[in-house]
Scaffold this active site. Sequence first.
Site, PDB file in Angstrom:
ATOM      1  N   LYS A 176      22.754   1.738  57.129  1.00 43.41           N
ATOM      2  CA  LYS A 176      22.676   2.592  55.786  1.00 43.41           C
ATOM      3  C   LYS A 176      21.002   2.633  55.305  1.00 43.41           C
ATOM      4  CE  LYS A 176      27.065   3.914  55.747  1.00 43.41           C
ATOM      5  NZ  LYS A 176      27.236   5.161  56.104  1.00 43.41           N
TER       6      LYS A 176
ATOM      7  N   SER B  59      26.110   3.386  50.672  1.00 40.61           N
ATOM      8  CA  SER B  59      27.006   2.405  49.994  1.00 40.61           C
ATOM      9  C   SER B  59      26.182   1.412  49.121  1.00 40.61           C
ATOM     10  CB  SER B  59      27.339   1.495  51.515  1.00 40.61           C
ATOM     11  OG  SER B  59      28.174   0.448  51.009  1.00 40.61           O
TER      12      SER B  59
ATOM     13  N   TYR C 250      25.493  -3.339  59.602  1.00 38.82           N
ATOM     14  CA  TYR C 250      25.986  -2.114  58.962  1.00 38.82           C
ATOM     15  C   TYR C 250      25.141  -1.641  57.776  1.00 38.82           C
ATOM     16  CZ  TYR C 250      29.004   0.529  55.808  1.00 38.82           C
ATOM     17  OH  TYR C 250      29.379   1.835  54.880  1.00 38.82           O
TER      18      TYR C 250
HETATM   19  P1  NAD Z   1      36.522   6.379  58.322  1.00 41.56           P
HETATM   20  O1  NAD Z   1      36.415   5.500  59.487  1.00 41.56           O
HETATM   21  O2  NAD Z   1      37.855   6.769  57.822  1.00 41.56           O
HETATM   22  O3  NAD Z   1      35.905   7.847  58.466  1.00 41.56           O
HETATM   23  C1  NAD Z   1      34.919   7.989  59.396  1.00 41.56           C
HETATM   24  C2  NAD Z   1      34.978   9.169  60.344  1.00 41.56           C
HETATM   25  O4  NAD Z   1      33.745   9.267  61.305  1.00 41.56           O
HETATM   26  C3  NAD Z   1      35.926   8.736  61.241  1.00 41.56           C
HETATM   27  O5  NAD Z   1      37.051  10.144  61.044  1.00 41.56           O
HETATM   28  C4  NAD Z   1      35.551   8.638  62.599  1.00 41.56           C
HETATM   29  O6  NAD Z   1      36.649   9.009  63.798  1.00 41.56           O
HETATM   30  C5  NAD Z   1      34.162   9.428  62.461  1.00 41.56           C
HETATM   31  N1  NAD Z   1      33.135   9.051  63.324  1.00 41.56           N
HETATM   32  C6  NAD Z   1      32.613   7.813  63.399  1.00 41.56           C
HETATM   33  N2  NAD Z   1      31.658   7.909  64.400  1.00 41.56           N
HETATM   34  C7  NAD Z   1      31.655   9.327  64.788  1.00 41.56           C
HETATM   35  C8  NAD Z   1      30.715   9.734  65.575  1.00 41.56           C
HETATM   36  N3  NAD Z   1      29.615   9.289  66.176  1.00 41.56           N
HETATM   37  N4  NAD Z   1      30.695  11.156  65.771  1.00 41.56           N
HETATM   38  C9  NAD Z   1      31.813  11.939  65.133  1.00 41.56           C
HETATM   39  N5  NAD Z   1      32.599  11.397  64.346  1.00 41.56           N
HETATM   40  C10 NAD Z   1      32.583  10.001  64.134  1.00 41.56           C
HETATM   41  O7  NAD Z   1      35.735   5.845  57.153  1.00 41.56           O
HETATM   42  P2  NAD Z   1      35.414   6.360  55.624  1.00 41.56           P
HETATM   43  O8  NAD Z   1      36.057   5.127  54.633  1.00 41.56           O
HETATM   44  O9  NAD Z   1      36.164   7.626  55.281  1.00 41.56           O
HETATM   45  O10 NAD Z   1      33.866   6.212  55.538  1.00 41.56           O
HETATM   46  C11 NAD Z   1      33.193   7.361  55.356  1.00 41.56           C
HETATM   47  C12 NAD Z   1      31.834   7.181  55.125  1.00 41.56           C
HETATM   48  O11 NAD Z   1      31.596   6.280  53.896  1.00 41.56           O
HETATM   49  C13 NAD Z   1      31.188   6.045  56.338  1.00 41.56           C
HETATM   50  O12 NAD Z   1      29.785   6.642  56.630  1.00 41.56           O
HETATM   51  C14 NAD Z   1      31.126   4.940  55.493  1.00 41.56           C
HETATM   52  O13 NAD Z   1      30.104   3.945  56.012  1.00 41.56           O
HETATM   53  C15 NAD Z   1      30.774   5.238  54.220  1.00 41.56           C
HETATM   54  N6  NAD Z   1      31.247   4.387  53.224  1.00 41.56           N
HETATM   55  C16 NAD Z   1      32.741   4.026  53.421  1.00 41.56           C
HETATM   56  C17 NAD Z   1      32.984   2.842  52.308  1.00 41.56           C
HETATM   57  C18 NAD Z   1      34.673   2.454  52.251  1.00 41.56           C
HETATM   58  O14 NAD Z   1      34.870   1.273  51.694  1.00 41.56           O
HETATM   59  N7  NAD Z   1      35.447   3.263  52.849  1.00 41.56           N
HETATM   60  C19 NAD Z   1      32.323   2.440  51.326  1.00 41.56           C
HETATM   61  C20 NAD Z   1      30.676   2.869  51.311  1.00 41.56           C
HETATM   62  C21 NAD Z   1      30.285   3.736  52.524  1.00 41.56           C
HETATM   63  C1  WQD Z   2      36.605  -7.114  48.039  1.00 40.25           C
HETATM   64  C2  WQD Z   2      37.173  -8.497  47.543  1.00 40.25           C
HETATM   65  C3  WQD Z   2      36.640 -10.210  49.086  1.00 40.25           C
HETATM   66  C4  WQD Z   2      39.986  -9.155  51.349  1.00 40.25           C
HETATM   67  C5  WQD Z   2      33.174  -4.050  51.618  1.00 40.25           C
HETATM   68  C6  WQD Z   2      31.849  -3.757  52.555  1.00 40.25           C
HETATM   69  C7  WQD Z   2      31.059  -2.777  51.612  1.00 40.25           C
HETATM   70  C8  WQD Z   2      31.721  -1.452  51.406  1.00 40.25           C
HETATM   71  C9  WQD Z   2      32.950  -1.781  50.926  1.00 40.25           C
HETATM   72  C10 WQD Z   2      31.139   0.105  53.091  1.00 40.25           C
HETATM   73  C11 WQD Z   2      36.003  -9.501  47.682  1.00 40.25           C
HETATM   74  C12 WQD Z   2      38.199 -10.224  48.424  1.00 40.25           C
HETATM   75  C13 WQD Z   2      39.075  -9.235  50.567  1.00 40.25           C
HETATM   76  C14 WQD Z   2      41.027 -10.356  51.616  1.00 40.25           C
HETATM   77  C15 WQD Z   2      40.373 -11.207  49.508  1.00 40.25           C
HETATM   78  N1  WQD Z   2      32.077  -0.738  52.574  1.00 40.25           N
HETATM   79  N2  WQD Z   2      39.015 -10.261  49.467  1.00 40.25           N
HETATM   80  N3  WQD Z   2      40.840 -11.229  50.621  1.00 40.25           N
HETATM   81  O1  WQD Z   2      33.414  -6.918  50.504  1.00 40.25           O
HETATM   82  O2  WQD Z   2      33.360  -5.738  48.208  1.00 40.25           O
HETATM   83  O3  WQD Z   2      32.845  -4.382  50.513  1.00 40.25           O
HETATM   84  O4  WQD Z   2      33.824  -2.678  51.685  1.00 40.25           O
HETATM   85  O5  WQD Z   2      30.112   0.370  52.863  1.00 40.25           O
HETATM   86  O6  WQD Z   2      30.044  -2.579  52.524  1.00 40.25           O
HETATM   87  O7  WQD Z   2      31.176  -5.190  52.369  1.00 40.25           O
HETATM   88  O8  WQD Z   2      35.150  -5.141  49.960  1.00 40.25           O
HETATM   89  O9  WQD Z   2      37.611  -4.992  50.017  1.00 40.25           O
HETATM   90  O10 WQD Z   2      36.515  -6.388  51.547  1.00 40.25           O
HETATM   91  O11 WQD Z   2      36.386  -7.517  49.337  1.00 40.25           O
HETATM   92  O12 WQD Z   2      39.955 -12.112  48.743  1.00 40.25           O
HETATM   93  O13 WQD Z   2      41.863 -10.441  52.578  1.00 40.25           O
HETATM   94  O14 WQD Z   2      38.138  -8.873  47.738  1.00 40.25           O
HETATM   95  O15 WQD Z   2      36.192 -11.724  49.030  1.00 40.25           O
HETATM   96  O16 WQD Z   2      35.787 -10.411  46.569  1.00 40.25           O
HETATM   97  P1  WQD Z   2      33.596  -5.699  49.724  1.00 40.25           P
HETATM   98  P2  WQD Z   2      36.502  -5.914  50.114  1.00 40.25           P
END
Ligand code: NAD
Ligand code: WQD
Length: 334
Positions: free
Chosen positions: A152, A124, A148
């Site tokens: 990572k 991330s 979190y």
């Molecule tokens: P998600 O929660 O939709 O998917 C994660 C999946 O992992 C889920 O289906 C959950 O049931 C499964 N899971 C969780 N813990 C587990 C475990 N211990 N064993 C087996 N399965 C497990 O999330 P997503 O948005 O698809 O994210 C996927 C990956 O991408 C995550 O590692 C997340 O940290 C990373 N990521 C997501 C975002 C985002 O904004 N969505 C941004 C950056 C990184």
């Molecule tokens: C985006 C913008 C908020 C909600 C997060 C995690 C990051 C990554 C992605 C996993 C910001 C604004 C949001 C609301 C708002 N996840 N906002 N009202 O914070 O960039 O990233 O998700 O790795 O680790 O921190 O994403 O979608 O929460 O916010 O004004 O109700 O929207 O302040 O500027 P963020 P977000």
Amino acid sequence: MKVLLTGGTGYIGSHTAVVLSQLGHEVVLYDNLSNSRDAVLKTLAKITGRHFPLVRGDVRDTELLRNALASYGIDTVIHFAGLKAVGESVVKPIDYYANNVQGTISLLQAMQAQQVKTLVFSSSATVYGQPQYLPLDENHPTGATNPYGRSKLHIEEMLSDAASSDADWRIASLRYFNPVGAHESGLIGENPNGAPSNLMPYIAQVAAGQRSELRIFGNDYPTPDGTGVRDYIHVMDLAEGHAAALKFLNQASGWHAINLGTGKGCSVLEMVCAFKKASNRQVPYRVDTRRIGDVAACYANPTKAAELLNWKAKRTVDEMCASTWQFQQTVEIE
Ligand code: NAD
Ligand code: WQD
């Protein structure tokens, strides 16, 4: 290739399953369903015409993982499984380290035992912490501001150490920026439990009338319109980035950190405006105070992905909003 997707029934995993399967890869899903449902299997079959096996289990179950790797003849793993809510990680840090860090150790042990050494990891942009300059390239110093993010970072360090210890490992840490949007069918997308903490699903629920208004967290940032700027990336572009990473790892060993972003920033107000246009609905909002821990702006330098993966994000913010809206309309009100 025969690819195991841990967390494969989740948001990004399910979109990646579609893309990989359509490219001819054999895809097996492994998930404990803690944040997803097995109903997605039927939907995936509807979209692709293919059946996806699901191994239901926890990534901390090393034996089950080993059996899954062996019985399906897996050669590559994409590791999506983990917990991802920043706020929750502050309240439940031990759960986050257990799921994310311990889960990855278990996966690495299972992979090593089965001699499966090609891995793509869901990292991330949060690993960059407070940006010291923009756009963020992969050489930007890392740092985390919450458990979190730290989970990572710890995982990235473990992966880098593993790759240094044994030249057979081929590992890509893909640093996602802000994934949003849905598959063009509108059948799969992001459907968070409870009140969404992320912007896009919140806007979608306000447009659908499920929530009364969006709170904009601050309009006094040093950005063009004062609201936070982020690099939103369409989940289908992200999914295609994973396919490109698999191709890259065919000819590259070692550990590689690679940004997956568009390189373009979009503000909260710009996103609200784009969503109104895509949905033809109102998105009432009020400006609230800044959210603790938020940064003013965060966007990628995506050059390394273009060079190494021959991949670029191509979908626009309008497409992100349109597909989110299409999916939102199919989601049951819970
Ligand atoms: P998600 O929660 O939709 O998917 C994660 C999946 O992992 C889920 O289906 C959950 O049931 C499964 N899971 C969780 N813990 C587990 C475990 N211990 N064993 C087996 N399965 C497990 O999330 P997503 O948005 O698809 O994210 C996927 C990956 O991408 C995550 O590692 C997340 O940290 C990373 N990521 C997501 C975002 C985002 O904004 N969505 C941004 C950056 C990184
Ligand atoms: C985006 C913008 C908020 C909600 C997060 C995690 C990051 C990554 C992605 C996993 C910001 C604004 C949001 C609301 C708002 N996840 N906002 N009202 O914070 O960039 O990233 O998700 O790795 O680790 O921190 O994403 O979608 O929460 O916010 O004004 O109700 O929207 O302040 O500027 P963020 P977000």
